[in-house]
Design a protein around this motif. Structure first.
Motif, PDB file in Angstrom:
ATOM      1  N   PRO A  47      -7.179   2.327  -0.157  1.00  0.00           N
ATOM      2  CA  PRO A  47      -6.714   3.648   0.313  1.00  0.00           C
ATOM      3  C   PRO A  47      -5.195   3.785   0.226  1.00  0.00           C
ATOM      4  O   PRO A  47      -4.456   2.874   0.572  1.00  0.00           O
ATOM      5  N   LEU A  48      -4.776   4.951  -0.247  1.00  0.00           N
ATOM      6  CA  LEU A  48      -3.349   5.268  -0.343  1.00  0.00           C
ATOM      7  C   LEU A  48      -2.814   5.905   0.929  1.00  0.00           C
ATOM      8  O   LEU A  48      -1.618   5.951   1.137  1.00  0.00           O
ATOM      9  N   ASP A  49      -3.704   6.405   1.776  1.00  0.00           N
ATOM     10  CA  ASP A  49      -3.294   7.215   2.926  1.00  0.00           C
ATOM     11  C   ASP A  49      -3.306   6.458   4.255  1.00  0.00           C
ATOM     12  O   ASP A  49      -3.239   7.057   5.312  1.00  0.00           O
ATOM     13  N   GLU A  50      -3.394   5.126   4.201  1.00  0.00           N
ATOM     14  CA  GLU A  50      -3.370   4.341   5.430  1.00  0.00           C
ATOM     15  C   GLU A  50      -2.781   2.959   5.142  1.00  0.00           C
ATOM     16  O   GLU A  50      -2.719   2.533   3.992  1.00  0.00           O
ATOM     17  N   THR A  51      -2.381   2.280   6.190  1.00  0.00           N
ATOM     18  CA  THR A  51      -1.889   0.918   6.049  1.00  0.00           C
ATOM     19  C   THR A  51      -3.064  -0.004   5.759  1.00  0.00           C
ATOM     20  O   THR A  51      -4.102   0.086   6.420  1.00  0.00           O
ATOM     21  N   VAL A  52      -2.897  -0.870   4.768  1.00  0.00           N
ATOM     22  CA  VAL A  52      -3.919  -1.870   4.478  1.00  0.00           C
ATOM     23  C   VAL A  52      -3.333  -3.254   4.713  1.00  0.00           C
ATOM     24  O   VAL A  52      -2.141  -3.488   4.520  1.00  0.00           O
ATOM     25  N   TYR A  53      -4.191  -4.151   5.173  1.00  0.00           N
ATOM     26  CA  TYR A  53      -3.817  -5.517   5.502  1.00  0.00           C
ATOM     27  C   TYR A  53      -4.530  -6.432   4.527  1.00  0.00           C
ATOM     28  O   TYR A  53      -5.759  -6.381   4.421  1.00  0.00           O
ATOM     29  N   VAL A  54      -3.784  -7.242   3.788  1.00  0.00           N
ATOM     30  CA  VAL A  54      -4.357  -8.060   2.723  1.00  0.00           C
ATOM     31  C   VAL A  54      -4.435  -9.512   3.174  1.00  0.00           C
ATOM     32  O   VAL A  54      -3.459 -10.085   3.658  1.00  0.00           O
TER      33      VAL A  54
ATOM     34  N   ARG B 102      -2.449 -15.823  -2.311  1.00  0.00           N
ATOM     35  CA  ARG B 102      -3.001 -14.745  -3.143  1.00  0.00           C
ATOM     36  C   ARG B 102      -2.740 -13.393  -2.507  1.00  0.00           C
ATOM     37  O   ARG B 102      -2.404 -12.427  -3.189  1.00  0.00           O
ATOM     38  N   SER B 103      -2.888 -13.331  -1.190  1.00  0.00           N
ATOM     39  CA  SER B 103      -2.658 -12.042  -0.520  1.00  0.00           C
ATOM     40  C   SER B 103      -1.201 -11.615  -0.653  1.00  0.00           C
ATOM     41  O   SER B 103      -0.912 -10.425  -0.782  1.00  0.00           O
ATOM     42  N   ALA B 104      -0.261 -12.564  -0.655  1.00  0.00           N
ATOM     43  CA  ALA B 104       1.151 -12.223  -0.838  1.00  0.00           C
ATOM     44  C   ALA B 104       1.375 -11.620  -2.220  1.00  0.00           C
ATOM     45  O   ALA B 104       2.130 -10.645  -2.374  1.00  0.00           O
ATOM     46  N   GLN B 105       0.726 -12.167  -3.239  1.00  0.00           N
ATOM     47  CA  GLN B 105       0.850 -11.620  -4.589  1.00  0.00           C
ATOM     48  C   GLN B 105       0.289 -10.196  -4.667  1.00  0.00           C
ATOM     49  O   GLN B 105       0.910  -9.300  -5.245  1.00  0.00           O
ATOM     50  N   VAL B 106      -0.883  -9.991  -4.072  1.00  0.00           N
ATOM     51  CA  VAL B 106      -1.503  -8.661  -4.084  1.00  0.00           C
ATOM     52  C   VAL B 106      -0.681  -7.682  -3.254  1.00  0.00           C
ATOM     53  O   VAL B 106      -0.490  -6.527  -3.637  1.00  0.00           O
TER      54      VAL B 106
ATOM     55  N   ASP C  64       1.146   1.421   1.449  1.00  0.00           N
ATOM     56  CA  ASP C  64       1.595   0.909   2.748  1.00  0.00           C
ATOM     57  C   ASP C  64       0.757  -0.333   3.010  1.00  0.00           C
ATOM     58  O   ASP C  64      -0.422  -0.239   3.362  1.00  0.00           O
ATOM     59  N   VAL C  65       1.344  -1.498   2.804  1.00  0.00           N
ATOM     60  CA  VAL C  65       0.572  -2.736   2.766  1.00  0.00           C
ATOM     61  C   VAL C  65       1.274  -3.844   3.540  1.00  0.00           C
ATOM     62  O   VAL C  65       2.503  -3.917   3.576  1.00  0.00           O
ATOM     63  N   VAL C  66       0.448  -4.687   4.186  1.00  0.00           N
ATOM     64  CA  VAL C  66       0.958  -5.783   5.006  1.00  0.00           C
ATOM     65  C   VAL C  66       0.175  -7.053   4.657  1.00  0.00           C
ATOM     66  O   VAL C  66      -1.057  -7.028   4.595  1.00  0.00           O
ATOM     67  N   ASN C  67       0.886  -8.145   4.446  1.00  0.00           N
ATOM     68  CA  ASN C  67       0.252  -9.437   4.172  1.00  0.00           C
ATOM     69  C   ASN C  67      -0.141 -10.108   5.491  1.00  0.00           C
ATOM     70  O   ASN C  67       0.610 -10.068   6.458  1.00  0.00           O
ATOM     71  N   VAL C  68      -1.310 -10.744   5.496  1.00  0.00           N
ATOM     72  CA  VAL C  68      -1.760 -11.488   6.672  1.00  0.00           C
ATOM     73  C   VAL C  68      -1.371 -12.961   6.493  1.00  0.00           C
ATOM     74  O   VAL C  68      -1.970 -13.676   5.685  1.00  0.00           O
ATOM     75  N   ASP C  69      -0.345 -13.382   7.223  1.00  0.00           N
ATOM     76  CA  ASP C  69       0.129 -14.771   7.159  1.00  0.00           C
ATOM     77  C   ASP C  69      -0.957 -15.726   7.631  1.00  0.00           C
ATOM     78  O   ASP C  69      -1.563 -15.511   8.677  1.00  0.00           O
TER      79      ASP C  69
END
Length: 107
Positions: free
Chosen positions: A51-58, A65-69, A79-84
């Motif tokens: 989704p482009l219209d909300e924050t996504v958590y990878v 891999r999530s940091a790369q994405v 609007d994207v946030v990596n899960v450490d």
């Protein structure tokens, strides 16, 4: 790149906004309820599912891999946030997971 810890993420009401980029077999073993699996290996082909219209958590196994994405999506205006720590950090924090294969994990 913005990031968040599993403990902080678990306190938010964002289950449908968690994208797990691990491969299908990894997700079949353990996953966060409500997360969406879009494997990194298929990510570009399935980017329209993000989704482009909300924050996504990878999320991935530990955060690589999530940091790369996350970087990829951030460069494209998401609007994207990596899960450490990934799912391993999630489990180490004592947070709830689902185990075993599900129809969603078999996508």
């Amino acid at each position: 790149m913005e990031s968040i810890t599993p403990a902080v993420l678990s306190a938010l009401d964002v289950a449908g906004s968690i994208i797990d980029v691990r491969e299908v077999d990894e997700v079949a073993g353990v996953r966060i309820a409500g997360s969406v699996n879009i494997p990194m290996s298929a990510f570009i082909d399935r980017i329209e599912e993000v989704p482009l219209d909300e924050t996504v958590y990878v999320l991935c196994a530990v955060g690589g891999r999530s940091a790369q994405v996350t970087t990829y999506l951030d460069q494209r205006g998401y609007d994207v946030v990596n899960v450490d720590g990934g799912i391993i950090g999630w489990e180490r924090a004592g947070l709830a997971v689902e185990r075993g294969s599900t129809p969603e994990a078999a996508q």
